[in-house]
Design a protein around this motif. Structure first.
Motif, PDB file in Angstrom:
ATOM      1  N   CYS A 110       0.849  -1.189   0.000  1.00 48.78           N
ATOM      2  CA  CYS A 110       0.000   0.000   0.000  1.00 48.78           C
ATOM      3  C   CYS A 110       0.886   1.241   0.000  1.00 48.78           C
ATOM      4  N   ALA A 111       0.388   2.314  -0.567  1.00 46.92           N
ATOM      5  CA  ALA A 111       1.193   3.530  -0.641  1.00 46.92           C
ATOM      6  C   ALA A 111       0.323   4.763  -0.433  1.00 46.92           C
ATOM      7  N   ALA A 112       0.974   5.842  -0.008  1.00 43.44           N
ATOM      8  CA  ALA A 112       0.336   7.155   0.098  1.00 43.44           C
ATOM      9  C   ALA A 112       1.124   8.111  -0.787  1.00 43.44           C
ATOM     10  N   SER A 113       0.436   8.879  -1.596  1.00 46.97           N
ATOM     11  CA  SER A 113       1.092   9.832  -2.486  1.00 46.97           C
ATOM     12  C   SER A 113       0.247  11.084  -2.589  1.00 46.97           C
ATOM     13  N   ALA A 114       0.863  12.171  -3.062  1.00 48.57           N
ATOM     14  CA  ALA A 114       0.161  13.446  -3.133  1.00 48.57           C
ATOM     15  C   ALA A 114       0.836  14.334  -4.166  1.00 48.57           C
ATOM     16  N   VAL A 115       0.149  15.392  -4.538  1.00 55.09           N
ATOM     17  CA  VAL A 115       0.719  16.391  -5.434  1.00 55.09           C
ATOM     18  C   VAL A 115       1.561  17.348  -4.595  1.00 55.09           C
ATOM     19  N   VAL A 116       2.827  17.459  -4.946  1.00 58.61           N
ATOM     20  CA  VAL A 116       3.755  18.362  -4.259  1.00 58.61           C
ATOM     21  C   VAL A 116       4.331  19.291  -5.319  1.00 58.61           C
ATOM     22  N   GLY A 117       3.970  20.582  -5.252  1.00 62.25           N
ATOM     23  CA  GLY A 117       4.385  21.501  -6.303  1.00 62.25           C
ATOM     24  C   GLY A 117       3.722  21.132  -7.607  1.00 62.25           C
ATOM     25  N   ASP A 118       4.529  20.844  -8.625  1.00 64.99           N
ATOM     26  CA  ASP A 118       3.961  20.446  -9.917  1.00 64.99           C
ATOM     27  C   ASP A 118       4.234  18.987 -10.227  1.00 64.99           C
TER      28      ASP A 118
END
Length: 304
Positions: A110-118
């Motif tokens: 399982c993973a967690a990811s997000a938009v950071v900057g562009d």
């Protein structure tokens, strides 16, 4: 009589302070890239001094240099540093604890990811064989069509349109009718199901760490042949029988912040063929995990 040494807390290192000054300025403007001359002028440094700092930070991955206009912005190594710092705050342990429990339940990564900057950045990974699932903390991907739909899918229609308006990483066809179906079904279910294809896995691997401007026109055209329309890899199973089977790459569900905005995406890797009833079971567990993280971090689901 010799002068007593100054306390360690009072000692200063001007070269180190200049490095911190550069990082602080770029962190304060995460969506802006600066050229050498402008950055040196804003920070009151000589151009040779500023260039030396920028070069060292770029070589270490803390900054990235635009190949066309030679401007500088934040780099992926800061994601790794930030993830390490998160362990002392609530968001790191909370998210990791829930991801680990979900991964243990299904024997999956399982993973967690997000938009950071562009860029899209992988913030956390839990469970077995993260490399086999294509997830690695600190890895970044471009946040532009066709990559990134799941990072705006459960947000406002305005943010979805803003993402669609970004310069595409690859040539892509916008099928509005298909996209409307994807948005409607995924919002109703609370999760997204991504199909497993050899081409899709190769595309994901090739796009790691790149941006649209990094790709030669010929390569963009070649990769574009692997993607015909937005959302085509999203499986729509709502009208199918429970025993219908599909090859599934992963499932994704959103975490929301205190303002009800989508902030993080949690994914459950599958990499196998599943019947719709099993897809729904895993989807429900993933949604429950995302909602638990949202609650513990003081977030709330948006009202539509």
């Amino acid at each position: 009589m010799t002068e007593a040494a100054a306390p360690s807390s009072a000692r200063r290192s001007p070269p180190t302070e200049r490095v911190v000054q550069v990082l602080d300025h770029l962190v304060a403007h995460p969506e802006v890239r600066f050229g050498l001359s402008e950055l040196a002028r804003r920070l009151g440094m000589s151009k040779p001094t500023c260039l030396g700092i920028l070069t060292a930070l770029t070589d270490a991955g803390y900054l990235m240099r635009h190949p066309a206009d030679r401007s500088y912005g934040l780099g992926p190594a800061l994601i790794v540093a930030g993830r390490a710092a998160q362990r002392g705050f609530a968001v790191g342990p909370v998210t990791h604890r829930h991801l680990a429990a979900l991964g243990a339940e299904f024997g999956a990564t399982c993973a967690a990811s997000a938009v950071v900057g562009d860029r899209i950045a992988v913030l956390d990974v839990a469970g077995p064989d993260p490399a086999g699932a294509g997830a690695r903390v600190g890895e970044v991907y471009p946040f532009a069509p066709p990559v990134g739909l799941m990072y705006v899918l459960w947000d406002s229609d305005e943010r979805l349109e803003q993402w669609l308006a970004r310069e595409p990483t690859l040539p892509v066809r916008l099928d509005r009718e298909r996209l409307r179906d994807v948005v409607a079904e995924c919002r109703a279910a609370g999760y997204l199901v991504e199909s497993l294809t050899a081409g899709g896995r190769r595309l994901h691997a090739l796009m790691a760490g790149v941006a649209a401007h990094d790709l030669p026109a010929e390569l963009r055209e070649l990769l574009g042949e692997m993607v015909s329309s937005l959302g085509e890899r999203v499986l729509l199973t709502g009208a199918e029988p429970d025993d219908a089977e599909h090859p599934v790459n992963l499932l994704a569900a959103p975490v929301h912040d205190a303002d009800g905005r989508q902030s993080v995406v949690l994914t459950l890797h599958v990499g196998a063929t599943l019947a719709n009833r099993e897809i729904a079971r895993r989807g429900a567990a993933l949604v429950a995990t995302a909602e638990a993280v949202t609650r513990e971090l003081g977030g709330r689901r948006p009202s539509r």
